[in-house]
Design an enzyme around this catalytic site. Structure first.
Site, PDB file in Angstrom:
ATOM      1  N   SER A  49       0.856  -1.190   0.000  1.00 59.51           N
ATOM      2  CA  SER A  49       0.000   0.000   0.000  1.00 59.51           C
ATOM      3  C   SER A  49       0.887   1.233   0.000  1.00 59.51           C
ATOM      4  CB  SER A  49      -0.905   0.008   1.225  1.00 59.51           C
ATOM      5  OG  SER A  49      -0.127   0.104   2.383  1.00 59.51           O
ATOM      6  N   GLY A  51       2.029   3.056  -2.209  1.00 56.70           N
ATOM      7  CA  GLY A  51       3.086   3.118  -3.219  1.00 56.70           C
ATOM      8  C   GLY A  51       4.335   2.314  -2.897  1.00 56.70           C
ATOM      9  N   GLU A 157     -11.055   4.209  -6.084  1.00 53.98           N
ATOM     10  CA  GLU A 157     -10.036   5.013  -6.778  1.00 53.98           C
ATOM     11  C   GLU A 157     -10.212   4.897  -8.276  1.00 53.98           C
ATOM     12  OE1 GLU A 157      -5.996   4.238  -5.633  1.00 53.98           O
ATOM     13  OE2 GLU A 157      -6.555   4.019  -3.536  1.00 53.98           O
ATOM     14  N   GLU A 169      -8.402   0.927  -7.986  1.00 56.43           N
ATOM     15  CA  GLU A 169      -8.518  -0.050  -6.902  1.00 56.43           C
ATOM     16  C   GLU A 169      -9.564   0.453  -5.916  1.00 56.43           C
ATOM     17  OE1 GLU A 169      -5.049  -0.476  -4.436  1.00 56.43           O
ATOM     18  OE2 GLU A 169      -4.833   1.674  -4.165  1.00 56.43           O
ATOM     19  N   ASP A 176      -7.260   7.169   2.828  1.00 54.27           N
ATOM     20  CA  ASP A 176      -6.409   8.271   3.317  1.00 54.27           C
ATOM     21  C   ASP A 176      -6.760   9.610   2.662  1.00 54.27           C
ATOM     22  OD1 ASP A 176      -5.185   7.550   0.902  1.00 54.27           O
ATOM     23  OD2 ASP A 176      -3.212   7.146   1.787  1.00 54.27           O
ATOM     24  N   THR A 177      -7.013   9.607   1.358  1.00 48.05           N
ATOM     25  CA  THR A 177      -7.354  10.874   0.694  1.00 48.05           C
ATOM     26  C   THR A 177      -8.678  11.448   1.218  1.00 48.05           C
ATOM     27  OG1 THR A 177      -8.556   9.764  -1.088  1.00 48.05           O
ATOM     28  CG2 THR A 177      -6.216  10.135  -1.457  1.00 48.05           C
ATOM     29  N   ARG A 254       4.469   9.657   6.867  1.00 52.18           N
ATOM     30  CA  ARG A 254       3.385  10.622   7.020  1.00 52.18           C
ATOM     31  C   ARG A 254       3.016  10.694   8.500  1.00 52.18           C
ATOM     32  NH1 ARG A 254      -1.668   8.536   4.439  1.00 52.18           N
ATOM     33  NH2 ARG A 254      -0.536   8.440   2.476  1.00 52.18           N
TER      34      ARG A 254
END
Ligand SMILES: Nc1ncnc2c1ncn2[C@@H]1O[C@H](COP(=O)(O)OP(=O)(O)O)[C@@H](O)[C@H]1O
Ligand SMILES: [Mg+2]
Length: 283
Positions: A49, A51, A157, A169, A176-177, A254
């Site tokens: 996940s 990236g 997404e 996906e 998160d977004t 993050r």
């Protein structure tokens, strides 16, 4: 999180439009798959996940490196990868889609976002899009969430190119977004998820014309980080800060997110960006 299950369900069972793709669990099959898909291609571990282990192969010299990078950064064991056609999309969105017991399927306003190396850095709501693309997006999200079933919020997404919409996906949970909804909506994606699971009424309305989020990151390894610059960050009007409380740091991890509302998406995006850039993670 399994990219094989979700891609097969979306593309082969539900029949949604996706990038062309192959799977490979050894390097020979992988090289053959890259040839079939063509360059540029996106290579991702099947289990990963944010990236992790993901790369874009633009030229032949990068093919082997992408294989080993995926092997080293997959979550858990098993070296299987997905090789995807690179989609030159105009923008990408998360369509938060809610399956409820008594209100049918609801769609939050589309969330636009920017990913850096496959990791989300910034998001905003609503993302402007053509009515045709929005209808296609909703149709895709409805079909895939119906196929998955259950109650709750899903982060669907999608890549948008003109009026074309590709399924990327989906997460069967808050996304998160979608953290932008902590400020842009009357109910955040977390509250919506809980209410939908409990069979309680859900409300997807926004509280302002626009909202935005912008992440801040650690730059080094450390434990028990502290945060400088909060006073400056919080002096920006309509802005809030959420610190995730992660106990350890590493480069690019993050650590929190700044949130703000505005009259337009442009205005909303300025504020959390400034706020996030005022914060320094002290490792
Ligand atoms: N086939 C593709 N074409 C173009 N960009 C892609 C493709 N696949 C992924 N990306 C970019 O990489 C980001 C992360 O990929 P994604 O498949 O969503 O993995 P993750 O599970 O890590 O979020 C996407 O949001 C998008 O920006
Ligand atoms: Mg993703």
């Amino acid at each position: 999180m399994n990219r094989i299950g979700i891609r097969r369900l979306a593309a082969e069972e539900v029949g949604l439009k996706t990038s062309r793709y192959r799977f490979a669990s050894d390097i020979e099959t992988y090289k053959k798959a890259i040839k079939e898909i063509g360059l540029p291609a996106v290579v991702k571990p099947v289990m990963s996940s944010s990236g992790k282990g993901q790369s874009i192969v633009k030229e032949e010299s990068q093919i082997e490196k992408a294989w080993f990078y995926a092997q080293e950064n997959a979550r858990g064991k098993g070296g299987e990868v997905i090789i995807e056609e690179f989609i030159e999309f105009d923008f990408e969105i998360t369509l938060l889609t809610v399956r409820t017991k008594n209100q049918g399927t609801l769609f939050c306003e589309p969330i636009g976002h920017i990913q850096v190396d496959g990791d989300y850095h910034e998001s905003w709501q609503p993302q402007a899009m053509s009515p045709v693309a929005l209808e296609k997006a909703k149709d895709i999200a409805k079909k895939i969430t119906d196929a998955l079933g259950g109650y709750g919020i899903f982060g669907c997404e999608l890549f948008v190119k003109g009026d074309e919409v590709y399924f990327n996906e989906i997460s069967p949970r808050p996304h998160d977004t979608g953290m932008v909804t902590m400020i842009s909506q009357n109910m955040s994606e977390f509250e919506i998820h809980l209410r939908a699971i409990l069979g309680l009424p859900v409300d997807i309305k926004m509280t302002a014309p626009a909202g935005a989020s912008y992440c801040f990151h650690a730059s080094d390894w450390g434990v028990a980080p502290s945060y400088e610059g909060l006073e400056k960050a919080l002096s920006i009007p309509d802005t809030k800060i959420r610190i995730f409380g992660k106990p350890t740091t590493r480069p690019k991890r993050r650590m929190g997110v700044a949130l703000a509302t505005g009259q337009t998406v442009e205005e909303a995006r300025e504020k959390p960006k400034k706020a996030a850039q005022s914060i320094r993670v002290v490792e």
